[in-house]
Design an enzyme around this catalytic site. Structure first.
Site, short mmCIF file in Angstrom:
data_model
loop_
_atom_site.label_atom_id
_atom_site.label_comp_id
_atom_site.label_asym_id
_atom_site.label_seq_id
_atom_site.Cartn_x
_atom_site.Cartn_y
_atom_site.Cartn_z
N ARG A 72 0.86 -1.19 0.00
CA ARG A 72 0.00 0.00 0.00
C ARG A 72 0.90 1.24 0.00
NH1 ARG A 72 -2.71 2.90 4.70
NH2 ARG A 72 -3.99 4.37 3.56
N HIS B 212 -2.71 11.10 0.83
CA HIS B 212 -2.25 10.83 2.20
C HIS B 212 -1.58 12.12 2.72
CE1 HIS B 212 -0.94 7.40 5.06
NE2 HIS B 212 -0.56 8.53 5.65
N GLU C 196 -7.49 8.59 6.05
CA GLU C 196 -7.76 9.23 7.34
C GLU C 196 -8.18 10.69 7.23
OE1 GLU C 196 -4.26 8.57 9.74
OE2 GLU C 196 -4.59 6.42 9.84
N ASN D 42 -8.03 1.82 9.69
CA ASN D 42 -6.74 1.96 10.38
C ASN D 42 -7.01 2.00 11.87
OD1 ASN D 42 -5.77 2.27 7.81
ND2 ASN D 42 -5.11 4.40 8.06
N TYR E 272 -5.04 1.89 15.84
CA TYR E 272 -3.83 1.88 16.67
C TYR E 272 -4.14 1.76 18.16
CZ TYR E 272 -1.26 3.18 12.52
OH TYR E 272 -0.71 3.17 11.26
N GLU F 263 -4.07 -0.23 8.07
CA GLU F 263 -2.93 0.14 8.92
C GLU F 263 -3.15 -0.40 10.32
OE1 GLU F 263 -1.84 4.32 9.26
OE2 GLU F 263 -2.11 4.59 7.10
O1 IFM Z 1 2.25 7.43 10.25
C1 IFM Z 1 0.88 7.50 10.34
C2 IFM Z 1 0.25 7.33 8.98
O2 IFM Z 1 0.71 8.27 8.07
C3 IFM Z 1 -1.25 7.49 9.07
N1 IFM Z 1 -1.80 6.65 10.11
C4 IFM Z 1 -1.17 6.66 11.38
C5 IFM Z 1 0.32 6.44 11.25
C6 IFM Z 1 0.98 6.45 12.64
O3 IFM Z 1 0.78 7.69 13.25
#
Ligand code: IFM
Length: 450
Positions: free
Chosen positions: A82, A125, A170, A296, A298, A354
């Site tokens: 990606r 992005h 995002e 995505n 985290y 992600e």
């Molecule tokens: O590095 C970033 C990415 O560009 C977009 N999503 C979160 C990642 C970690 O912060």
């Protein structure tokens, strides 16, 4: 641990499940002189915005090292890569094609194809051309139409080299971090900006999807959204209400228009000055059918009742355990997110586009023993598997990131890669987490398919 453990009957061990690695143009390419300036160049040049005062001028020097980087990707055995396209590299200010910039990507796409690696291309992005920001950026509705022209140019140039297109990565980060709290480029601060920018980004997405349907009907076309699930700090009604407001404001705001053609109810409670400028027919453009939704993930956040008048919630600091960037490690929130979105919306196939962790890596004798990151991946791969077991249609998983890179406001201080980058020599070293990823894919490839 040499590889990630999944239950032997896991659908994530079937050959149809896509494993990939992800990057983004500004974070890895460098070669800033060979393109137009973008908002991140300007932001980096502004005193105090980037933790280590760095910029994207060289980054991972991927612009010059892309052939070796394709070899590296191939050596991991992944099915897919990606990457994102830098708008200011491929389009001149007058809207005409920058052929050298397009060729850079065409060569990469051809290189991937030659190796049998599927290209998942993100069209935006975050690296908006600066000349568009000078005209209002995402606060200017016209930018959405400029994006449409850019998508048209790129898709015509790339032909059939691409497996999947995502319009945006995002939009929450572009709108909220960039135009409301100002910690990302272009660094605007004000509640009157965030929702307006978000609306124009979503409009751009819809217009981009229309172009994709015409120019590239055979690719998987969709969008990538990030989610930070919002948990109440206690069971008290006011905390639950606060968490729900936060969820509407930071998560549902971006997905509800795509599937329900409307904003969450919190819209009605915002002062008029903070509301977006919605034109008749906008939601018909925004709510285009999607071939896939990229998610995505985290971390999660916790909330309690607001402490100030006019606020909807109070956001707490991250709880422990945390990654090196200070984000709580809470994999159950990923399973919960996927199952709850699946209940709320009629979702197309999902890709985890992600997931990953920043850790304070050390390279010793040419090896990086990032067992903390390895553990993070182990927990989150299993969280995805649990969601699949509960009926969520998930088709793939991308590790963020292929390699350490420019982590936006944190500069080069935070490392997210499964490959270590020595920024002095640009040497790449696959970390233990990356070797385990490779071993998992290898196991998937060699085990009898059910
Ligand atoms: O590095 C970033 C990415 O560009 C977009 N999503 C979160 C990642 C970690 O912060």
């Amino acid at each position: 641990m040499n590889k990630y453990q999944l239950p032997t009957n896991s659908k994530m061990l079937s050959k149809e499940f896509v494993y990939g690695v992800a990057t983004a143009s500004f974070q890895i390419e460098g070669a800033s002189q060979q393109r137009l300036p973008c908002i991140w160049d300007t932001f980096c040049a502004t005193e105090g915005k980037i933790a280590d005062n760095s910029n994207g001028d060289i980054a991972c020097d991927h612009f010059n090292r892309w052939q070796d980087d394709i070899e590296l990707i191939d050596s991991l055995g992944v099915d897919a890569y990606r990457l994102s396209i830098s708008w200011p590299r491929v389009m001149h200010q007058d809207g005409s094609a920058n052929q050298d910039g397009l060729n850079f990507y065409v060569n990469i796409l051809d290189g991937l194809k030659a190796k049998g690696i599927k290209a998942y291309v993100t069209l935006y992005h975050w690296d908006l051309p600066q000349h568009l920001e000078d005209n209002g950026g995402w606060l200017n509705r016209e930018t959405a139409y400029k994006f449409r022209d850019y998508v048209d140019l790129v898709t015509k140039a790339f032909g059939d080299r691409v497996h999947s297109y995502a319009t945006l990565n995002e939009p929450f980060c572009s709108a909220f971090l960039g135009y409301e709290v100002g910690v990302h480029a272009p660094g605007k601060v004000g509640k009157e900006y965030g929702r307006k920018a978000a609306h124009h980004l979503l409009l751009a997405h819809g217009l981009g999807m229309q172009v994709l349907q015409t120019n590239s009907p055979n690719t998987l076309n969709g969008i990538v959204l990030n989610f930070t699930p919002c948990y109440p700090r206690s069971e008290k009604l006011e905390d639950t209400k606060a968490a729900d407001y936060a969820d509407q404001y930071i998560n549902q705001w971006y997905i509800k228009p795509l599937f329900h053609g409307t904003y969450p109810e919190i819209l009605q409670e915002l002062p008029l000055a903070h509301q977006p400028d919605i034109h008749e027919g906008d939601f018909d453009i925004i709510a285009q059918p999607l071939d896939f939704l990229g998610i995505n993930f985290y971390t999660r956040l916790t909330y309690s009742a607001p402490t100030q008048a006019g606020e909807f919630y109070f956001e707490h600091e991250h709880m422990t355990p945390k990654t090196d960037i200070g984000w709580e490690i809470y994999p159950a929130a990923l399973t919960g997110l996927l199952t709850s979105l699946n209940e709320r919306y009629e979702l197309p196939p999902i890709y985890i586009t992600e997931n990953g962790a920043a850790m304070a890596d050390e390279i010793e004798a040419g090896e990086v023993h990032d067992l903390d990151r390895l553990n993070y991946y182990q927990l989150h791969l299993n969280a995805v598997n649990k969601a699949i077991e509960q009926g969520v249609d998930i088709h793939g998983y991308f590790a963020w990131s292929l390699m350490d890179n420019f982590e936006w406001a944190e500069g080069y201080l935070k490392r997210f890669g499964i490959v270590y980058v020595d920024y002095k020599t640009q040497q790449r070293t696959i970390k233990r987490s990356g070797l385990a990823y490779k071993a998992l894919i290898n196991e998937r490839n060699t085990q009898p398919q059910q």
